[in-house]
Write an enzyme that holds these catalytic residues in place. Structure first.
Site, PDB file in Angstrom:
ATOM      1  N   HIS A 202       0.707   4.590   4.164  1.00 18.29           N
ATOM      2  CA  HIS A 202       0.048   5.278   3.064  1.00 18.29           C
ATOM      3  C   HIS A 202       0.538   6.718   2.960  1.00 18.29           C
ATOM      4  O   HIS A 202       0.841   7.217   1.874  1.00 18.29           O
ATOM      5  CB  HIS A 202      -1.472   5.265   3.270  1.00 18.29           C
ATOM      6  CG  HIS A 202      -2.066   3.892   3.237  1.00 18.29           C
ATOM      7  ND1 HIS A 202      -3.422   3.665   3.356  1.00 18.29           N
ATOM      8  CD2 HIS A 202      -1.494   2.671   3.086  1.00 18.29           C
ATOM      9  CE1 HIS A 202      -3.661   2.363   3.280  1.00 18.29           C
ATOM     10  NE2 HIS A 202      -2.503   1.747   3.127  1.00 18.29           N
TER      11      HIS A 202
ATOM     12  N   SER B  41       0.810  -1.214   0.000  1.00 17.64           N
ATOM     13  CA  SER B  41       0.000   0.000   0.000  1.00 17.64           C
ATOM     14  C   SER B  41       0.847   1.269   0.000  1.00 17.64           C
ATOM     15  O   SER B  41       0.490   2.255  -0.656  1.00 17.64           O
ATOM     16  CB  SER B  41      -0.938   0.007   1.211  1.00 17.64           C
ATOM     17  OG  SER B  41      -1.781  -1.117   1.202  1.00 17.64           O
TER      18      SER B  41
END
Length: 208
Positions: A157, A112
């Site tokens: 992220h 991610s």
């Protein structure tokens, strides 16, 4: 080629997570584990949750959607560098935010951080080329909202997004005659910044 190679590595590693006992814990990242085994800053990006198939499915779908475009636009080497440094940036962000959120031993896996790096880069590249970026902004906002669901490493992220946007801007806005120079200097500077920031946190808490 680079996009397909990354996807193949992630899928192969996911299969090994199921087939080889301890494969996940051997390569997963946590701020504490990163002190003694720094390669985990990157290897965690090739692991995914075995309890949630959608984890790897969403990441590989995003990589398949964005990777070929960025790879063609930036070139294979720049794209590969962008992906790797974004993945590392996600792990570094986890270290930098430990004083705020805690969790020295909290493990994290997933591509991610690297995928968010692609989000950041493609947003900058589209704006530089004068193309409509509203679609990617919407995708980013949805994924940012999902980042705060329980069990999601939102720190990764954030770190990946920042690194990807920074490198994307360096690649996209550099004059043509300086592209080769910036292709070397920009990743080097980002790498030095990531290492320096990590060592600063580790040093503050007596790890180094």
């Amino acid at each position: 080629m680079v996009t397909l190679t990354i996807i193949a590595l992630c899928v192969a590693s996911y299969a090994l997570q199921w087939a080889v006992p301890g494969w996940t814990t051997r390569w997963a990242f946590s701020p504490a584990a990163g002190v003694v085994e720094p390669w985990r800053f990157l290897t965690a990006a090739f692991l995914h949750s075995t309890g949630l198939l959608l984890h790897i499915a969403f990441n590989m779908l995003a990589l398949w959607m964005l990777g070929p475009y960025l790879e063609q636009t930036l070139g294979r080497l720049r794209f590969a560098t962008l992906y790797v440094l974004s993945a590392i940036g996600g792990s570094v962000a986890a270290v930098l935010l430990v004083p705020v959120v805690g969790g020295w031993s909290t493990g994290a896996v997933g591509a991610s951080g690297a995928v968010f790096g692609l989000f950041g880069a493609v947003l900058v590249v589209l704006r530089r080329l004068g193309r409509d970026a509203r679609g990617i902004v919407g995708i980013i906002l949805v994924n940012v909202a999902l980042s705060f669901l329980p069990g999601i490493a939102w720190q990764a992220h954030l770190g990946g997004l920042v690194v990807g946007a920074a490198l994307g801007a360096a690649y996209a806005y550099v004059p043509r005659e300086r592209r080769r120079l910036v292709a070397v200097l920009a990743p080097a500077l980002v790498g030095v910044a990531l290492v320096g920031a990590t060592l600063a946190v580790y040093g503050r808490y007596g790890f180094v």
